[in-house]
Design a protein around this motif. Sequence first.
Motif, short mmCIF file in Angstrom:
data_model
loop_
_atom_site.label_atom_id
_atom_site.label_comp_id
_atom_site.label_asym_id
_atom_site.label_seq_id
_atom_site.Cartn_x
_atom_site.Cartn_y
_atom_site.Cartn_z
N MET A 177 -65.18 96.37 -37.55
CA MET A 177 -64.15 97.09 -38.23
C MET A 177 -64.26 96.47 -39.66
SD MET A 177 -62.16 99.04 -36.46
CE MET A 177 -61.97 99.39 -34.40
N ALA A 178 -63.93 97.49 -40.69
CA ALA A 178 -64.46 97.04 -42.12
C ALA A 178 -63.28 97.65 -42.94
CB ALA A 178 -65.66 97.24 -42.50
N ILE A 179 -63.12 97.09 -44.23
CA ILE A 179 -62.37 97.80 -45.31
C ILE A 179 -62.86 97.50 -46.64
CG2 ILE A 179 -60.24 96.87 -43.98
CD1 ILE A 179 -59.92 94.83 -46.20
N SER A 180 -62.54 98.28 -47.51
CA SER A 180 -62.93 98.51 -48.85
C SER A 180 -62.03 98.53 -49.97
CB SER A 180 -64.25 99.56 -49.15
OG SER A 180 -63.48 100.64 -48.93
N VAL B 283 -60.32 102.29 -44.00
CA VAL B 283 -60.57 101.53 -42.55
C VAL B 283 -62.11 102.13 -42.16
CG1 VAL B 283 -60.23 100.16 -40.49
CG2 VAL B 283 -58.70 100.45 -42.20
N TYR B 284 -62.74 101.22 -41.66
CA TYR B 284 -64.11 101.90 -41.11
C TYR B 284 -64.37 101.19 -39.72
CZ TYR B 284 -65.08 102.15 -45.99
OH TYR B 284 -65.00 102.62 -47.51
N TYR B 285 -65.26 101.84 -38.91
CA TYR B 285 -65.44 101.53 -37.37
C TYR B 285 -66.87 101.77 -37.39
CZ TYR B 285 -66.60 101.09 -32.72
OH TYR B 285 -67.13 100.77 -31.34
N GLN C 74 -55.55 90.53 -42.52
CA GLN C 74 -54.35 91.28 -41.80
C GLN C 74 -54.94 92.41 -40.67
OE1 GLN C 74 -51.90 93.43 -44.56
NE2 GLN C 74 -50.83 94.52 -42.93
N LEU C 75 -56.14 92.96 -41.14
CA LEU C 75 -57.05 94.04 -40.23
C LEU C 75 -57.14 93.13 -38.79
CD1 LEU C 75 -58.34 96.62 -39.37
CD2 LEU C 75 -60.30 95.61 -40.69
N GLN C 76 -57.79 91.91 -39.02
CA GLN C 76 -58.17 90.94 -37.98
C GLN C 76 -57.03 90.81 -36.91
OE1 GLN C 76 -60.39 87.55 -39.00
NE2 GLN C 76 -61.85 87.72 -37.43
N ALA D 21 -77.13 95.13 -47.50
CA ALA D 21 -76.22 95.29 -48.78
C ALA D 21 -74.96 95.32 -48.66
CB ALA D 21 -76.88 96.28 -49.69
N HIS D 22 -74.29 95.78 -47.26
CA HIS D 22 -72.80 95.97 -47.45
C HIS D 22 -72.27 95.14 -46.20
CE1 HIS D 22 -74.24 98.69 -44.06
NE2 HIS D 22 -74.97 99.53 -44.89
N ALA D 23 -70.84 95.03 -46.37
CA ALA D 23 -70.13 93.95 -45.36
C ALA D 23 -70.49 94.68 -44.01
CB ALA D 23 -69.04 93.89 -45.65
N ILE D 24 -70.58 95.79 -43.72
CA ILE D 24 -70.40 96.41 -42.27
C ILE D 24 -71.89 95.86 -41.53
CG2 ILE D 24 -71.33 98.65 -40.94
CD1 ILE D 24 -68.87 99.83 -42.69
N GLY D 25 -73.08 96.19 -42.71
CA GLY D 25 -74.31 95.98 -41.84
C GLY D 25 -74.49 94.50 -41.87
N GLN D 26 -73.92 93.58 -42.79
CA GLN D 26 -74.24 92.09 -42.45
C GLN D 26 -73.51 91.49 -41.60
OE1 GLN D 26 -73.44 90.28 -46.43
NE2 GLN D 26 -74.54 91.88 -47.61
#
Length: 237
Positions: A201-204, A87-89, A219-221, A123-128
């Motif tokens: 917040m993100a996951i991979s 998990v990322y913030y 689920q994270l949401q 290129a990544h979900a966090i940035g988008q």
Amino acid sequence: MRLLESVAGRPHGATAKQLARETRLALPTVYHLLRTLVHEGYLYRDKGLFFLGEAAERLSSSGAQQKRRSTVAAALAQWRDSIGVPVYYARYRDGEIEVVCVSDTPGNPAVEEWADFRETGHAHAIGQCLLAQLDDDARRDHLDRHPVQSITPYTVCDNHTLLCRLNRMRRTDPVVERQEYALGTVCAAIPITVGTLTATMAISLPADQADRLLSAAQQLQEEVGRSLGSLTLSISI
């Protein structure tokens, strides 16, 4: 430290003799330590009374910030374990993408930052996810400074295509990318809305577990939604 604690407990100031009695230190020792603390900016003296100085205030502020970071890290670790994913913030601040905290395990490692996250937001979900929350001018300004570039064969190919994709995103939906930043990895990010804060917040997951991605993101949401009220101050660090 005992002297600082005693001064902190007296917002209207304290004399050297009062501090000596409270700390049970010899008065000459207290005078010596007070002179040092005043010289270093941890205390200041006014009309024979000692008060906390700017250096002590900075120390207190730093401690409070560290406590808020620990609160965020604990929340990420809880979600990491309950969902079984890294998990990322991250947030968007001063025109840049900033990954604040990452929680992973040896069995579920985070994505290796092989290309600077700040420069590869397209290129990544966090940035988008972060770019999708900005207005059009802010997006274009970001892309002027960090142009779209090919990271993998799956990366969006130009600014126009990326902007069209961002415009189609619904503000509350998870943002998904598949192998656009790193081959063999899929990611999802959810937007975080707290006042003017632009965050996510993100996951991979490994690409061979892509079928889990949307359900894990949902689920994270849900988890974030339940905890956001208590985390509001901490994620604003």
